[in-house]
Design an enzyme around this catalytic site. Structure first.
Site, PDB file in Angstrom:
ATOM      1  N   GLY A 144     -14.295  12.417   6.380  1.00  0.00           N
ATOM      2  CA  GLY A 144     -14.736  11.526   5.380  1.00  0.00           C
ATOM      3  C   GLY A 144     -13.156  12.344   4.580  1.00  0.00           C
ATOM      4  O   GLY A 144     -12.807  12.219   3.268  1.00  0.00           O
ATOM      5  N   LYS A 185       4.926   6.176  -3.095  1.00  0.00           N
ATOM      6  CA  LYS A 185       4.939   7.658  -3.571  1.00  0.00           C
ATOM      7  C   LYS A 185       6.567   7.666  -3.254  1.00  0.00           C
ATOM      8  O   LYS A 185       7.406   8.555  -4.308  1.00  0.00           O
ATOM      9  CB  LYS A 185       4.179   8.885  -2.413  1.00  0.00           C
ATOM     10  CG  LYS A 185       2.907   8.849  -2.952  1.00  0.00           C
ATOM     11  CD  LYS A 185       2.053   9.437  -2.138  1.00  0.00           C
ATOM     12  CE  LYS A 185       0.685   9.172  -2.703  1.00  0.00           C
ATOM     13  NZ  LYS A 185      -0.555   9.994  -1.199  1.00  0.00           N
TER      14      LYS A 185
HETATM   15  N1  HSE Z   1      -4.613   8.845   0.112  1.00  0.00           N
HETATM   16  C1  HSE Z   1      -3.990   9.562   0.010  1.00  0.00           C
HETATM   17  C2  HSE Z   1      -4.207  10.629   1.201  1.00  0.00           C
HETATM   18  C3  HSE Z   1      -4.556  11.220  -1.680  1.00  0.00           C
HETATM   19  O1  HSE Z   1      -4.490  10.602   2.191  1.00  0.00           O
HETATM   20  O2  HSE Z   1      -2.761  11.216   0.971  1.00  0.00           O
HETATM   21  C4  HSE Z   1      -4.074  10.558  -2.371  1.00  0.00           C
HETATM   22  O3  HSE Z   1      -3.024  10.571  -2.878  1.00  0.00           O
END
Ligand code: HSE
Ligand code: NAP
Length: 433
Positions: free
Chosen positions: A187, A205
């Site tokens: 998960g 980001k």
């Molecule tokens: N999917 C992102 C990660 C988390 O694996 O860091 C949400 O920004």
């Protein structure tokens, strides 16, 4: 003055549930911190019959108008995810004079400018701390605590899924596919992990972080993106032998050629502060002219860490409301630095080739690199198998475009069986190799 500050929550999934828990349980003493109670008045969901991880007195609705048209609601908290309807709901909320908090990097990376303009027009706050680094404070530190600095570099491990995969590949000498399957079974990775392993999540980001750090709008299309799907256990092993560790890094850096903004796997020296950031943890390393180096470390995702950042934004807005101020810190992109094309970005490179094992091959390969002004730091023959030899080359710092041209030429030569790997080395110097 109203006796409480009311929130309209858009979404009651992982993050929304965490926000409701923090506000209801109130272990952080909200009234004392803000000056007035904060109440979640209404919540938008898709499926009102779904079992939730929290009990709430808030009105649950499927109609966003119930929230956006409610004059009691001061703050809209968008934790739906995705592009639409999140973008439209945020814009409608701002235009309705409501302050907005979001955790949604997709929309902030794409429509940040539009949101700031709407917030400024309507004299309201727009905050998005959780959109990068989950629970790690980084947006506010860049905009406020480090405001006295000229930032020269920001480099982060900002995706937990890929960091978990690369950590496991490093520690257990496993290949990418096996590790991804395990991350999904546990998960950690989403059912569709494309945006994570392909680098898009990290690109969103770094577009946000780069825009703030360099006071220049960095668009998503300005970010050169490469994921980790092609990284093999063999590369991870060779990196280790050479004193490096492979990480997916997101970097925004000031260079003579312009701003360098990219996401890619990289060899990081084992003694770099980011090298010890493992599993699902994130970290963002910042260089500024006054502070020198600083690193922000913690959980980049998860219900409560992410809710911690979202609720801190809510508290900030609530304090502004309580004190009758707003939109103090909105868009900080007052500059217009040029983002340089990826071909002009410079790094040392690790290159792994499978070549024919016969006299003159090494000289021919070195000649191709030399013709493209790619200076080689070291060449190591690693393995031999049935008439083939595997060679690992480390270049000095060279432009990406020159390396790619040399590799294109080499790929067409019969002596080169396969270009197996090309990975940047992110290090000040490579003399240790
Ligand atoms: N999917 C992102 C990660 C988390 O694996 O860091 C949400 O920004
Ligand atoms: P999630 O668990 O999928 O929850 C989304 C919520 O939004 C659900 O309650 C869903 O309703 C509701 N929703 C979605 N689309 C809707 C629509 N069109 N109309 C009405 N309701 C809708 O998502 P999450 O993990 O909480 O993430 C929320 C945001 O936080 C995203 O932008 C994400 O990138 C960001 N974020 C998440 C994490 C994390 O660790 N999860 C970390 C950092 C940032 P139903 O419940 O009825 O389906």
């Amino acid at each position: 003055m109203k006796d409480k500050i009311c929130i309209g929550l858009l979404g009651l999934g992982t993050v929304g549930t965490g926000v409701v828990k923090i506000i209801q349980e109130d272990t952080c003493n909200l009234v004392e911190k803000v000056g007035r109670p904060i109440v979640v008045k209404k919540i938008l969901v898709r499926n009102p019959h779904k079992a939730r991880g929290v009990n709430t007195d808030a009105v649950i609705t499927m109609n966003v108008d119930d929230i956006l048209n409610d004059p009691d609601i001061d703050i809209i908290v968008e934790v739906l995810g995705g592009e639409e309807p999140a973008r439209s709901f945020i814009l409608r909320a701002l235009d309705a004079g409501k302050h907005v908090v979001t955790a949604n990097k997709n929309v902030v990376a794409l429509y940040g400018r539009e949101f700031f303009e709407a917030a400024e027009r309507n004299h309201v706050d727009f905050l998005f701390e959780a959109s990068v680094g989950g629970g790690i404070p980084i947006i506010r530190p860049l905009k406020q605590c480090l405001a006295a600095n000229h930032i020269t570099e920001i480099m982060g491990i900002v995706n937990g899924t890929t960091n978990f995969i690369l950590t496991k590949m490093t520690n257990e000498k496993l290949d990418f596919d096996v590790t991804l399957a395990e991350a999904q079974a546990k998960g950690y990775a989403e059912a569709d992990p494309t945006a994570d392993v392909g680098g898009l999540d990290a690109a969103r980001k770094i577009a946000i972080l780069g825009s703030i750090a360099f006071n220049t709008r960095v668009n998503l299309e300005d970010v050169s993106v490469e994921g980790i799907t092609h990284i093999t256990a063999q590369d991870v092993d060779y990196a280790g032998q050479l004193g490096y560790i492979i990480k997916l890094i997101a970097i925004a850096k000031e260079t003579a050629a312009g701003l360098n903004v990219r996401v890619h796997p990289a060899f990081i020296p084992k003694n770099h502060p980011l090298a010890s950031v493992n599993d699902v943890f994130n970290a963002i390393y910042v260089k500024g002219d006054a502070i020198g180096e600083a690193m922000f470390y913690g959980r980049g995702a998860g219900e409560m860490p992410t809710a911690s950042a979202v609720t801190a934004d809510i508290i900030d807005v609530a304090r502004d409301i309580h004190h009758g101020v707003s939109s103090r810190i909105l868009c900080t992109c007052f500059d217009d630095a040029q983002v340089c094309a990826v071909e002009k970005t410079e790094s040392p490179y690790y290159i792994r080739l499978l070549v024919e094992d016969k006299p003159g091959v090494l000289a021919a390969i070195a000649g191709v690199f030399g013709a493209q002004q790619v200076s080689l730091h070291s060449v190591i023959q690693k393995r031999k198998e049935e008439g083939h030899a595997e060679i690992v080359l480390i270049t000095w710092r060279v432009p990406d475009g020159n390396v790619r041209t040399a590799l294109r030429i080499l790929s067409g030569m019969p002596i080169v069986t396969k270009v197996q790997s090309v990975i940047r080395v992110e290090a000040e110097e490579i003399d240790g190799i």
